[in-house]
Design a protein around this motif. Structure first.
Motif, short mmCIF file in Angstrom:
data_model
loop_
_atom_site.label_atom_id
_atom_site.label_comp_id
_atom_site.label_asym_id
_atom_site.label_seq_id
_atom_site.Cartn_x
_atom_site.Cartn_y
_atom_site.Cartn_z
N ALA A 1 4.31 16.20 4.19
CA ALA A 1 3.21 15.24 3.99
C ALA A 1 3.76 13.89 3.51
O ALA A 1 3.30 12.83 3.95
N LEU A 2 4.74 13.92 2.63
CA LEU A 2 5.35 12.67 2.17
C LEU A 2 6.09 11.97 3.29
O LEU A 2 6.05 10.74 3.40
N ILE B 1 2.96 6.00 -2.70
CA ILE B 1 4.09 6.89 -3.01
C ILE B 1 4.37 6.89 -4.50
O ILE B 1 4.60 7.94 -5.11
N ALA B 2 4.31 5.71 -5.14
CA ALA B 2 4.56 5.61 -6.58
C ALA B 2 3.55 6.46 -7.35
O ALA B 2 3.91 7.19 -8.28
N VAL C 1 0.84 -1.19 0.00
CA VAL C 1 0.00 0.00 0.00
C VAL C 1 0.87 1.24 0.00
O VAL C 1 0.64 2.20 -0.74
N LYS C 2 1.90 1.21 0.84
CA LYS C 2 2.82 2.34 0.92
C LYS C 2 3.53 2.57 -0.41
O LYS C 2 3.59 3.69 -0.91
N LYS C 3 4.07 1.48 -0.98
CA LYS C 3 4.77 1.60 -2.26
C LYS C 3 3.84 2.15 -3.34
O LYS C 3 4.23 3.04 -4.09
N ASN D 1 7.34 2.44 -10.22
CA ASN D 1 6.72 1.13 -10.48
C ASN D 1 6.37 0.40 -9.18
O ASN D 1 5.99 -0.77 -9.22
N ALA D 2 6.52 1.08 -8.06
CA ALA D 2 6.21 0.53 -6.74
C ALA D 2 6.99 -0.75 -6.46
O ALA D 2 6.50 -1.68 -5.83
N GLU D 3 8.24 -0.78 -6.92
CA GLU D 3 9.10 -1.93 -6.65
C GLU D 3 9.82 -1.78 -5.32
O GLU D 3 10.21 -2.77 -4.71
#
Length: 148
Positions: A66-67, A9-10, A4-6, A43-45
């Motif tokens: 925020a990030l 952020i992606a 979910v986090k990846k 790519n949320a890798e």
């Protein structure tokens, strides 16, 4: 939870990059990151390190705080730490000093013993046996010192 986090952020990074009209290579150059790093983040890798996330946020004019909150929110999970039996700690410089001192004292005491004895060693075999015994005892003592 990491997926979910990846993904979150992606998605944020990719949308902000496209909104600015940057290619992945341009963003990588501006943020002074490797192109492959930007690709893997988008790519949320991977979950980006805070430092890299800050660089990207600055170039894309995203809210850095925020990030960071988003980055921390997903990583704040309690970790069970196993209890380990405490051992006495002697730091490396002390171990070295102790080892050298024991070696020098061993040589001096052995030499003092040999100089006092008029009949020992009678043969080379006895001398080598004595030296072997002294070295073995010294090795055991040093092993005990360095074991901890």
């Amino acid at each position: 939870m990491d997926n979910v986090k990846k993904d979150t952020i992606a998605k944020l990074i990719k949308e902000a990059r496209l909104k600015k009209g940057y290619s992945q290579q341009q963003l990588a150059d501006l943020a002074k990151l490797n192109l492959r790093s930007v690709q893997r983040i988008e790519n949320a890798e991977v979950i980006p390190r805070t430092f890299n996330l800050n660089l990207l946020a600055q170039q894309l004019e995203l809210d850095v705080e925020a990030l960071q909150v988003l980055n921390k929110r997903f990583t704040e999970t309690p970790i069970a730490v196993p209890q380990v039996e405490a051992k006495p700690v002697i730091n490396k410089p002390r171990k070295l000093i102790l080892s050298v001192t024991i070696g020098v004292l061993t040589i001096l005491f052995t030499a003092a013993f040999l100089s006092q004895s008029s009949r020992f060693p009678e043969t080379d075999f006895e001398l080598f046996l004595l030296m072997s015994l002294v070295i073995a005892i010294n090795a055991v003592v040093l092993w005990r010192i360095w074991k901890f």
